[in-house]
Each structure stands twice: as C-alpha cells, then as structure tokens.
Design a protein around this motif. Structure first.
Motif, PDB file in Angstrom:
ATOM      1  N   ALA A 183       0.964  -1.363   0.014  1.00 15.25           N
ATOM      2  CA  ALA A 183      -0.241  -0.063  -0.226  1.00 15.25           C
ATOM      3  C   ALA A 183       0.929   1.317   0.111  1.00 15.25           C
ATOM      4  CB  ALA A 183      -0.809  -0.025   1.180  1.00 15.25           C
ATOM      5  N   ILE A 184       1.992   1.290   0.760  1.00 15.63           N
ATOM      6  CA  ILE A 184       2.834   2.571   0.839  1.00 15.63           C
ATOM      7  C   ILE A 184       3.515   2.776  -0.390  1.00 15.63           C
ATOM      8  CG2 ILE A 184       4.952   3.290   1.810  1.00 15.63           C
ATOM      9  CD1 ILE A 184       4.236   1.812   4.301  1.00 15.63           C
ATOM     10  N   GLN A 185       3.804   1.630  -1.356  1.00 21.17           N
ATOM     11  CA  GLN A 185       4.438   1.774  -2.575  1.00 21.17           C
ATOM     12  C   GLN A 185       3.471   2.321  -3.596  1.00 21.17           C
ATOM     13  OE1 GLN A 185       5.506  -2.399  -3.172  1.00 21.17           O
ATOM     14  NE2 GLN A 185       7.660  -2.108  -2.458  1.00 21.17           N
ATOM     15  N   ILE A 186       2.134   1.871  -3.338  1.00 14.15           N
ATOM     16  CA  ILE A 186       1.086   2.265  -4.537  1.00 14.15           C
ATOM     17  C   ILE A 186       0.942   3.731  -4.100  1.00 14.15           C
ATOM     18  CG2 ILE A 186      -1.223   2.060  -5.327  1.00 14.15           C
ATOM     19  CD1 ILE A 186      -1.200  -0.730  -4.576  1.00 14.15           C
ATOM     20  N   LYS A 187       0.903   4.174  -2.950  1.00 13.63           N
ATOM     21  CA  LYS A 187       0.621   5.639  -2.324  1.00 13.63           C
ATOM     22  C   LYS A 187       1.666   6.577  -2.886  1.00 13.63           C
ATOM     23  CE  LYS A 187      -2.008   4.774   1.769  1.00 13.63           C
ATOM     24  NZ  LYS A 187      -1.850   4.807   3.300  1.00 13.63           N
ATOM     25  N   THR A 188       2.958   5.947  -2.977  1.00 19.95           N
ATOM     26  CA  THR A 188       4.076   6.719  -3.688  1.00 19.95           C
ATOM     27  C   THR A 188       3.757   6.868  -4.994  1.00 19.95           C
ATOM     28  OG1 THR A 188       5.531   5.845  -1.675  1.00 19.95           O
ATOM     29  CG2 THR A 188       6.628   6.765  -3.767  1.00 19.95           C
ATOM     30  N   LYS A 189       3.543   6.105  -5.907  1.00 19.29           N
ATOM     31  CA  LYS A 189       3.261   6.099  -7.202  1.00 19.29           C
ATOM     32  C   LYS A 189       2.165   6.938  -7.457  1.00 19.29           C
ATOM     33  CE  LYS A 189       4.907   1.070  -7.914  1.00 19.29           C
ATOM     34  NZ  LYS A 189       4.474  -0.131  -8.420  1.00 19.29           N
ATOM     35  N   ALA A 232       9.293  -0.832  13.489  1.00 25.50           N
ATOM     36  CA  ALA A 232      10.631  -1.258  13.730  1.00 25.50           C
ATOM     37  C   ALA A 232      11.521  -1.623  12.770  1.00 25.50           C
ATOM     38  CB  ALA A 232      10.507  -2.266  14.805  1.00 25.50           C
ATOM     39  N   ASP A 233      10.841  -2.154  11.571  1.00 27.48           N
ATOM     40  CA  ASP A 233      11.792  -2.569  10.583  1.00 27.48           C
ATOM     41  C   ASP A 233      12.254  -1.139   9.672  1.00 27.48           C
ATOM     42  OD1 ASP A 233      12.811  -3.679   8.072  1.00 27.48           O
ATOM     43  OD2 ASP A 233      10.904  -4.906   7.818  1.00 27.48           O
ATOM     44  N   ASP A 234      13.368  -1.107   9.349  1.00 28.43           N
ATOM     45  CA  ASP A 234      14.107  -0.120   8.752  1.00 28.43           C
ATOM     46  C   ASP A 234      13.772   0.029   7.296  1.00 28.43           C
ATOM     47  OD1 ASP A 234      15.534   0.655  10.859  1.00 28.43           O
ATOM     48  OD2 ASP A 234      17.441  -0.131  10.555  1.00 28.43           O
ATOM     49  N   ASP A 235      13.444  -1.025   6.802  1.00 33.01           N
ATOM     50  CA  ASP A 235      12.837  -0.827   5.255  1.00 33.01           C
ATOM     51  C   ASP A 235      11.663  -0.256   5.097  1.00 33.01           C
ATOM     52  OD1 ASP A 235      15.028  -2.522   4.258  1.00 33.01           O
ATOM     53  OD2 ASP A 235      14.129  -4.297   4.534  1.00 33.01           O
ATOM     54  N   ILE A 236      10.670  -0.668   6.163  1.00 37.71           N
ATOM     55  CA  ILE A 236       9.406   0.027   6.242  1.00 37.71           C
ATOM     56  C   ILE A 236       9.885   1.608   6.409  1.00 37.71           C
ATOM     57  CG2 ILE A 236       7.172   0.276   7.363  1.00 37.71           C
ATOM     58  CD1 ILE A 236       7.214  -2.635   7.590  1.00 37.71           C
ATOM     59  N   LYS A 237      10.658   2.038   7.316  1.00 36.94           N
ATOM     60  CA  LYS A 237      10.830   3.410   7.588  1.00 36.94           C
ATOM     61  C   LYS A 237      11.407   4.040   6.464  1.00 36.94           C
ATOM     62  CE  LYS A 237      11.847   3.352  12.310  1.00 36.94           C
ATOM     63  NZ  LYS A 237      12.846   3.659  13.699  1.00 36.94           N
ATOM     64  N   CYS A 238      12.205   3.325   5.535  1.00 37.63           N
ATOM     65  CA  CYS A 238      12.619   3.977   4.194  1.00 37.63           C
ATOM     66  C   CYS A 238      11.413   4.063   3.225  1.00 37.63           C
ATOM     67  CB  CYS A 238      13.738   3.190   3.720  1.00 37.63           C
ATOM     68  SG  CYS A 238      15.271   2.921   4.506  1.00 37.63           S
ATOM     69  N   LEU A 239      10.770   3.066   3.087  1.00 37.41           N
ATOM     70  CA  LEU A 239       9.392   3.501   2.410  1.00 37.41           C
ATOM     71  C   LEU A 239       8.504   4.548   2.675  1.00 37.41           C
ATOM     72  CD1 LEU A 239       8.470  -0.534   1.860  1.00 37.41           C
ATOM     73  CD2 LEU A 239       9.509   1.142   0.129  1.00 37.41           C
ATOM     74  N   THR A 240       8.440   4.694   4.043  1.00 39.42           N
ATOM     75  CA  THR A 240       7.463   5.879   4.446  1.00 39.42           C
ATOM     76  C   THR A 240       8.397   7.151   4.310  1.00 39.42           C
ATOM     77  OG1 THR A 240       8.402   5.388   6.778  1.00 39.42           O
ATOM     78  CG2 THR A 240       6.592   4.558   6.244  1.00 39.42           C
ATOM     79  N   ARG A 241       9.526   7.210   4.423  1.00 37.46           N
ATOM     80  CA  ARG A 241      10.039   8.387   4.116  1.00 37.46           C
ATOM     81  C   ARG A 241      10.053   8.648   2.555  1.00 37.46           C
ATOM     82  NH1 ARG A 241      10.727  11.950   8.015  1.00 37.46           N
ATOM     83  NH2 ARG A 241      11.640  10.905   9.881  1.00 37.46           N
TER      84      ARG A 241
END
Length: 475
Positions: A183-189, A232-241
């Motif tokens: 969902a975060i990836q779709i929002k970014t697009k 807690a996951d750094d990958d998710i933090k990167c995606l949210t940034r």
C-alpha cells in the motif's frame, strides 16, 4: 500486432468534415458487424467528457471496434492466468501507457473513470480485493506514462476528457489500503502521478480545478507521517520516508497559486474556516521540519544506515519549505497572522525557517495589498466594473458574451444579476438597448418579438417585477 493496433487505433476516430470518395474496407466478419467498420467515433466518447462511454450505447461509437478493443485491453490489465498472467499484464500496461494513439486518450480516460467509479457505486463499503487493487495500480502506471509522454499530438487530446473524478477515486481507494508495504508503494506512485499531472496542468481540462486541488491536498497531507511512524523495520521506515517525500512534492505542485477553500457547511465564516485550514497545514509542515531536524541530529550521532537516511532528508526539508512558501503566498490574507510570530520564535531553527519561507514568497512577488480591510469589497467592485464595461459605441462586450455562453437553464439568475448590476451603475438603459437590439436581430418575424423564452424577455420581466428600476427606461 496489439501494439500496432494501439498506435494506429486513432484513425478510427477521424472526423470527416466534408464527404469524400468511398474508401474500400475489407470484409472482416458478418455483415451486421462489417457495417460499423468505417464508422468514426461520435462526439459522446471523445468530445464530451461529461458523458460516460456506457451512456452512449445507442450510438455507433460505443459499438465501434476500437471501443471494444480498448475494453478488452482493460480486462487484460488484471489477467489472472497462472503461467502468462504477469507477462500479459505488464505488456498491456506498457502498450496502453507508451504506445497508445493520443486520439484514444479521451476514450481511455472515460473507460478508466467508469471502471474505477464502479468501486464506489455500492451502498456498502468499498470492495477491497486483489483484483481491484491490481487494476488501480495498473491505472496509476498507465496514467503516469501517458502524462509523461510529450509526443506530437498528445497535448491536443489530453484536455478532451476530465480526469478529476478518476484521480479522486484513485486516492479514495488507495487511502483505504492501510500502511502495509504494498500500500505504501502504491501511495508513493500515486503521489508521483499527481506531480506529473500538475506539470501537464495547462494541457488538461478541469471542471472545478480549485475544489479538486484542495481535496487532493487534504488527502495527500494525511499520508505525511514524519516521526509518527513507529515501524521497527528499517525497510518500512525507508518506504515511509519515500512516501513523505513523494507526498510533499505532490503537495508543493498542488499548492502553487492555490487559495484554500474550506468544506461547505462547516458552520463558521469563510475567513475563519480558511484561517483554521491554513493553520492545520502550516502546523503539519512545521512539525515535519522539526522531525527532519531531529533525525538529522540522530544521523550525526550514529553511523551506518541511519546516517544514510538522514542525508536523504535534505530534499524532504526543501520540499516542505517550498510547500509552506506556496501555501503562504496564495493565502496571505488568512495565513500571515498565524506565521508572522514564527519570526520571533525562541528556537533559532524555527526563526531561520520562517525567514527562508518569507524570502521565497517575496521572491515570488507576493502582493500584500490583499491584507487591506476592504479587500473583498474592492474585488467585487472591480468585478462589477468589468461586467458593466461599455465600449465607445455603447456596446457591452462582457454582458453580451455572458448572454451568448450561459445556458438557458440559468437565464433567470443571469437576468437578475445583470439588471441589479446595471441598475446600480445607472446603465440599465444601455443593457436594455443592447439586449433588445440582439432580440430584434435574431427574430424571424415581428410577431415573435419578446414572445419566446429568451434572455431579453426574462430581463424585461424582471424589470417589471422590481418596478422601481424601470423608471429610468420610461424617461
């Protein structure tokens, strides 16, 4: 072959201004289908974006081969075949986004709008499933490719169908998906698509642009998380940034020259509602700037991945300052009172940020004359002067232009406004003279004068209803 049909499908929509010689069309099926092979698209699909494609089923255009071809391509966007499904979906997405004839853009926009609109037709909750999400994601990719395409002829056809409803429904669907990785990836697009859309703003047509952009700002700012994301996951933090960055870039483009328009029916005065809305966005941006500063400080204290993430915040901070500048620039009358105090804030970083914002709006040429107490009255006064403007020969160009373009269903209201304005300027005689002259010019015979449902008749009727304003005409 499919790419060939996409690229040349626009020839099926060519309108013939003058009858020409008969063109040979090879037989391609039964006679009942063959007779439509040379019929061009009707205006309901291409030149009237308000009318959906499905509503034109009685015309030949909705039954044309090119319309059925586009329908089949859209169905293949969510092809679920186990072995070749992914390959088909990818190829069809690329063909529609990169190879489609610009003449087919309006038809495609209408079909995408109708398909996505069906998600919201039901009375219950929006159906969230893999197929619908896949279609939405494919639509976002196709639209971004189309708007990124600057080939010859694309600008001419982009504005023939409004994409407001489709874009709003895309955002409404995606915001329900939550904050899982996909969902975060779709929002970014989707945010990237909004930014591209605003870059092509001059080529697109909008029915209610200011209202549409205000709604998009409301939705996209909800996606800005800052340090509120506790993943807690750094990958998710990167995606949210990445989502924060994409959201702010889209908001920057939406806020450029955008006067805030609060929702109707809030129960408060317009200026007060605008002031509250400005404060909401300005506070959000200030909090995001503070988040950037805090993470940058952490990045200097620790090495490795966090330091790398903090370096990416410089671009986010720049976008946030631009958003604040655009917001204040277009809403000085309601926003300066909330932001001016930041110039005296005890925090040095806050003061520096405000000075940066103030410098940018001064460089953009912001006019502070909108802060005058009489600004609303002055604006209406200029508008009245424009409508009642009279030429050297007594003609009324603006009033007559309005008479020509306003639909008949709104003539009663137009008659009331024109009579009221021109009477306040003691120019009612000139208005009646111009309107009556036009009525005489268009009349077929003397017996039909002022007997039809014309604007001149409505103006005359309104004059008699009011009574007192007809005295100058009698004199």
């Amino acid at each position: 072959m499919t790419g060939f049909l996409c690229a040349l499908g626009g020839v099926c929509l060519q309108q013939r201004s003058t009858p020409g010689p008969a063109t040979y069309s090879p037989p391609m099926g039964p006679m009942s289908e063959r007779k439509h092979s040379m019929i061009s698209m009707g205006p309901c699909d291409v030149y009237n974006p308000v009318v959906s494609v499905s509503s034109c089923s009685s015309s030949a255009s909705s039954e044309s081969p090119v319309s059925r071809f586009v329908d089949r391509l859209l169905a293949l966007l969510v092809c679920g075949h186990d072995r070749v499904g992914l390959h088909v979906r990818t190829n069809v997405k690329d063909l529609l986004g990169l190879e489609l004839s610009p003449a087919l853009y309006p038809m495609l926009f209408n079909k995408l709008r109708n398909s996505i609109g069906k998600f919201f037709d039901t009375q219950g909750p929006v159906p969230i499933n893999d197929t619908n999400t896949q279609f939405v994601e494919q639509t976002i990719a196709i639209m971004k490719n189309l708007l990124d395409n600057h080939t010859e002829g694309s600008s001419e056809h982009l504005g023939q169908a409004s994409i407001e409803t489709m874009m709003l429904n895309l955002v409404r669907y995606v915001r329900i998906l939550g904050n899982v990785v996909h969902a975060i990836q779709i929002k970014t697009k989707l945010c990237q698509l909004v930014e591209v859309m605003m870059e092509r703003r001059d080529d697109l047509s909008f029915c209610q642009e200011m209202k549409f952009r205000n709604k998009m700002v409301e939705y996209l700012t909800d996606w800005v998380m800052g340090t509120s994301n506790q993943a807690a996951d750094d990958d998710i933090k990167c995606l949210t940034r990445d989502l924060d960055q994409a959201s702010m870039e889209a908001v920057v483009s939406l806020l450029a020259g955008l006067p805030l328009q609060p929702e109707e029916g809030d129960g408060v005065e317009l200026m007060e509602a605008k002031s509250q809305l400005f404060l909401k966005y300005f506070t959000l941006f200030m909090n995001l700037l503070n988040d950037c500063s805090e993470v940058e400080d952490e990045g200097q204290a620790v090495g490795g991945r966090k330091r790398g993430m903090s370096r990416r915040l410089a671009s986010l901070r720049h976008c946030t300052v631009l958003a604040m500048s655009n917001l204040l620039n277009a809403n000085v009358d309601s926003g300066l009172m909330h932001s001016i105090g930041l110039g005296y804030h005890k925090d040095l970083q806050t003061r520096a940020t405000f000075m940066e914002v103030l410098t940018k709006i001064l460089q953009q040429g912001t006019e502070f004359d909108t802060l005058a107490e009489t600004v609303l009255a002055d604006r209406f006064e200029r508008l009245v002067e424009l409508v009642t403007m009279m030429g050297d020969q007594g003609e009324l160009p603006i009033a007559m232009a309005l008479a020509n373009v306003v639909p008949g269903s709104q003539w009663d209201e137009l008659a009331r406004v024109l009579v009221t304005l021109f009477d306040s300027r003691h120019l009612l005689y000139q208005l009646l003279w111009n309107m009556f002259s036009k009525e005489v010019e268009l009349a077929d015979s003397m017996q039909t004068l002022f007997r039809g449902n014309s604007l001149a008749s409505k103006i005359m009727t309104f004059c008699f209803k009011v009574g007192s304003i007809t005295q100058p005409c009698h004199e």
